[in-house]
Design a protein around this motif. Structure first.
Motif, PDB file in Angstrom:
ATOM      1  N   SER A 608      29.836  48.881  51.342  1.00 10.81           N
ATOM      2  CA  SER A 608      28.834  47.686  51.794  1.00 10.81           C
ATOM      3  C   SER A 608      27.471  48.050  51.760  1.00 10.81           C
ATOM      4  O   SER A 608      26.375  46.936  51.669  1.00 10.81           O
ATOM      5  N   ALA A 609      27.348  49.337  51.541  1.00 10.25           N
ATOM      6  CA  ALA A 609      25.836  49.642  51.396  1.00 10.25           C
ATOM      7  C   ALA A 609      25.649  49.434  50.199  1.00 10.25           C
ATOM      8  O   ALA A 609      23.953  49.217  50.136  1.00 10.25           O
ATOM      9  N   MET A 610      25.611  50.111  49.391  1.00 13.68           N
ATOM     10  CA  MET A 610      25.809  49.944  47.592  1.00 13.68           C
ATOM     11  C   MET A 610      25.173  47.182  47.467  1.00 13.68           C
ATOM     12  O   MET A 610      24.642  47.050  46.780  1.00 13.68           O
ATOM     13  N   ALA A 682      31.295  45.093  54.653  1.00 13.79           N
ATOM     14  CA  ALA A 682      30.935  43.892  56.004  1.00 13.79           C
ATOM     15  C   ALA A 682      30.210  42.696  55.607  1.00 13.79           C
ATOM     16  O   ALA A 682      30.028  42.351  57.133  1.00 13.79           O
ATOM     17  N   SER A 683      30.120  42.541  55.296  1.00 13.86           N
ATOM     18  CA  SER A 683      28.806  41.824  55.142  1.00 13.86           C
ATOM     19  C   SER A 683      29.911  40.294  54.478  1.00 13.86           C
ATOM     20  O   SER A 683      29.019  38.894  54.864  1.00 13.86           O
ATOM     21  N   PHE A 684      31.228  40.337  54.373  1.00 18.99           N
ATOM     22  CA  PHE A 684      31.666  38.753  53.924  1.00 18.99           C
ATOM     23  C   PHE A 684      32.870  38.935  55.250  1.00 18.99           C
ATOM     24  O   PHE A 684      33.606  40.380  55.005  1.00 18.99           O
ATOM     25  N   ASP A 685      33.128  37.434  55.096  1.00 18.23           N
ATOM     26  CA  ASP A 685      34.524  37.893  55.498  1.00 18.23           C
ATOM     27  C   ASP A 685      36.135  36.843  55.153  1.00 18.23           C
ATOM     28  O   ASP A 685      37.057  37.433  55.904  1.00 18.23           O
ATOM     29  N   ALA A 686      35.677  36.559  54.276  1.00 16.30           N
ATOM     30  CA  ALA A 686      36.412  35.467  53.414  1.00 16.30           C
ATOM     31  C   ALA A 686      36.324  35.076  52.283  1.00 16.30           C
ATOM     32  O   ALA A 686      34.684  35.754  51.472  1.00 16.30           O
TER      33      ALA A 686
END
Length: 727
Positions: A608-610, A682-686
């Motif tokens: 997620s950080a990258m 963390a940045s997307f759900d699907a």
């Protein structure tokens, strides 16, 4: 207490083939295009301007064929409106307008009256510019558009700043008619190099370094000019018709150099990161007789590098297996077959780098075909095994099997300098690279007191690559009907696993040491190299847990990614090339290692950080590296001044990070797609994955976050394939 070492070792290592940092690429923010063996760095106006630091130019096969191209309107610099490389990385679009142009005492041509559009693209060793001028005024206007140009035929290693030549060939320039200027270089290596500038229509004036158009534009009238710059080698010719070249280029971009699956997430910014990554990889991929090969990076490394190509192929294997096939076949074709000290070549060794410029051909730099990589050879074998497991491509395996055997033989013979069972490196002459792992700068391998390590050097991650190569070699030997070789490789892999843990583990550090020197003294340095060890599965589970915990501490994890060395180490510098910076490919391999040991939370946090770092970069593009400064609120990642962008293994990193989060493994022989402890960043759900290959079968999938795991839904299945999801 830190060990004491010899004065010679403590001295700074010579910075061979150093990249001069008088000018920052981050500051210049050049506009980059590449096709095949040709690339160009333009400024924001679409010019090549020596005033911008001397880096800009049109380059072909490691030589700058055009060093200056400057557009002026009535001898004045135009006003910049916009400057954008299209999302496909194929076309640079620049919008300009005229400044206030005074003729006499009045402003005869007010600013913003004439719009200038510049469209530039590369195709088959030529740069095409289509310039359109349109008058938006209410009256007829006369404008003078001029191009100043020059060619210096400087080698890329001269541009990089560490070669100063006393002699060079002579440059001559001549006008070849009313629309053609030619620069010719009497190369010292015997290659006939020339730059042809072709103008259409014919300019009003044409001299050896200047073309002028006097245009009369009625209200709303548009005029189009074309400038073609061809990099001629040994009399080669180009397509003069820019429209024909543009159609060919666009068709090639649509079809792409390699196939693969398509991704789309529920986050539009993340989609831009992946779209840019795909475009960067496709731009860097060059067609070779053996298949597509990703050149390492622009501007400094626009050529085939063994290590870079192999790691790029590993990062993208699950989604673009065709790229791995091209890499394997190319490196098999260029594998060393004899000892050559000048090029650090030994039988069975895999290529480090190849160059085509005058300096390499004359032997002034050793990189015409250079083999100074200690890790390319085991990585080649390991990739061959991974490619076979995913594709069951028997044709390719049969073709490269002799090369795999030769690589395994190199590991046992020349790769083990002192016969202790570890693979070490040392250069054979003072012309080669001092350090020959992926951290190949002169100061990258050191002891805890900061003194530089003494060769021969055994890097921790290289032993892990060898372990992975032996496991892969055993599997491939069984497929090829050589059970004795398979048994031998498994036996040696098991022995290496025990010997490695005993020699490299440091209980006090809680991780593997960076390296062993020629006297088997440990370099007791905490580094990201230990994280790459996890990628190979050589570490016992209990060791892996401690390494993961150590790497995710603040001394290593900056908030954007993992640093190459910890902040507590003597040589740490966040702006050092290898001693404190953050490399996306390094982080991607480490994330895959985290995933393989079931460290899901750490995998997601790192990945997620990258991806968040990529989202904050220019063009959503991960560069070769960036500085290892601590992440702070409202601040973006700090750029490294001379990092390549795009860089192949950095562009490929998002795909490896996604694979790590999802725990994807593909087994073509069993026709099985596995998800082990799948998570989403963390940045997307699907997200949707369309056309994922499992052998000759294809899958379309919808992946959705479901509490703390991922639900996998099959949208379409073409062929016989099973899916196994282990939560």
């Amino acid at each position: 207490m830190a060990q004491q070492h010899s004065a010679a070792a403590a001295a700074e290592a010579p910075q061979h083939f150093y990249i001069d940092s008088q000018t920052s690429l981050a500051e210049l923010n050049p506009r980059t295009l590449k096709h095949g063996d040709t690339f160009a760095l333009f400024d924001r106006l679409g010019d090549l301007s020596p005033a911008m630091g001397g880096l800009e130019g049109l380059y072909h096969r490691d030589t700058r064929f055009l060093s200056r191209l400057r557009l002026r309107i009535d001898e004045r610099m135009p006003l910049l409106l916009s400057s954008t490389v299209q999302n496909n990385n194929a076309v640079l679009d620049v919008d300009l307008t005229n400044p206030d142009l005074a003729r006499g005492d009045s402003a005869e041509l007010p600013k913003d009256t004439v719009h200038i559009g510049r469209m530039k693209f590369l195709w088959n060793a030529a740069c095409y510019e289509v310039l359109t001028a349109r008058n938006f005024g209410e009256h007829k206007h006369r404008i003078r558009i001029s191009f100043d140009f020059d060619a210096d035929f400087v080698d890329i290693f001269e541009v990089r700043g560490f070669v100063r030549r006393d002699t060079r060939g002579e440059i001559t320039v001549s006008r070849r008619g009313l629309d053609h200027v030619r620069f010719e270089y009497a190369s010292l290596d015997g290659v006939a190099r020339a730059t042809d500038l072709l103008f259409a229509p014919r300019p009003t004036e044409l001299s050896p370094r200047r073309a002028v158009y006097d245009l009369e534009l009625e209200p709303r009238q548009r005029r189009t000019l074309t400038v073609t710059v061809h990099c001629s080698v040994d009399g080669s010719r180009c397509q003069r018709n820019a429209a024909v070249a543009l159609r060919s280029m666009r068709r090639a971009v649509r079809e792409g150099a390699f196939g693969g699956a398509a991704l789309e997430t529920s986050n539009s910014v993340v989609n831009e990161v992946f779209d840019r990554a795909v475009a960067d990889i496709k731009m860097l991929v060059t067609d070779t007789p053996q298949g597509p090969y990703p050149y390492a990076g622009v501007p400094w490394f626009s050529t085939a590098f063994g290590r870079d190509g192999l790691i790029t192929a590993f990062e993208t294997l699950w989604i673009y297996p065709e790229l791995a096939r091209g890499v394997l076949r190319f490196l098999a074709a260029t594998q060393a077959t004899a000892h050559d000290a000048l090029n650090d070549a030994e039988p069975g060794k895999i290529l480090h780098e190849t160059r085509h410029g005058e300096l390499a051909r004359l032997g002034e730099v050793p990189f015409a075909r250079y083999y100074g990589s200690v890790d390319s050879t085991p990585l080649f074998v390991a990739l061959a095994g991974a490619y076979w497991r995913q594709t069951a491509d028997r044709t390719t395996l049969d073709a490269i099997w002799p090369n795999v055997r030769a690589a395994l033989a190199w590991i046992d013979a020349d790769g083990d300098v002192d016969g202790d069972g570890f693979v070490e490196y040392r250069r054979h002459t003072d012309r080669g690279l001092v350090n020959q792992g992926w951290k190949d700068s002169g100061d990258a391998v050191f002891y805890e007191d900061g003194a530089l390590a003494e060769a021969p050097i055994a890097l921790c991650e290289v032993q892990a690559y060898v372990y992975m190569a032996r496991i892969a070699g055993a599997e491939l030997a069984e497929v090829q009907g050589e059970p004795e070789l398979a048994a031998l490789q498994r036996e040696r892999a098991a022995a290496l696993r025990e010997r490695f843990d005993a020699a490299f583990w440091d209980e006090q550090l809680g991780t593997y040491v960076l390296a062993l020197d020629g006297a088997k003294r440990p370099c007791r340095v905490r580094s990201s190299n230990a994280g790459q060890v996890l990628f190979t599965r050589i570490a016992p589970v209990e060791r892996a847990a401690r390494i993961v915990k150590s790497l995710m501490r603040h001394e290593s994890f900056s908030g954007w990614g993992l640093r190459t060395v910890y902040t507590s180490e003597r040589r740490f510098n966040p702006a050092s090339y290898h001693n404190g910076s953050i490399w996306p490919h390094d982080n991607a391999l480490i994330a895959l290692g985290f995933s393989r040991y079931g460290c899901c939370a750490e995998t997601v946090k790192l990945s997620s950080a990258m991806l968040e770092a990529a989202a904050r970069m220019d063009l959503r593009r991960l560069p070769e590296l960036f500085c290892g400064t601590k992440r702070r609120r409202e601040k973006v990642p700090v750029l490294y001044p001379v990092a390549c962008a795009p860089q192949a293994w950095a562009a490929a990193a998002p795909f490896a990070l996604l694979q790590a989060c999802l725990g994807i493994e593909i087994d073509a022989g069993r026709r099985l797609l596995s998800f082990k402890h799948p998570r989403l960043p963390a940045s997307f759900d699907a997200m949707e994955v369309i056309g994922l290959a499992v052998g000759d079968a294809r899958l379309d999938l919808l992946l959705r976050r479901h509490r703390d795991t991922v639900a996998v839904n099959i949208l379409d299945r073409r062929g016989d394939v099973e899916i196994d999801v282990r939560l």
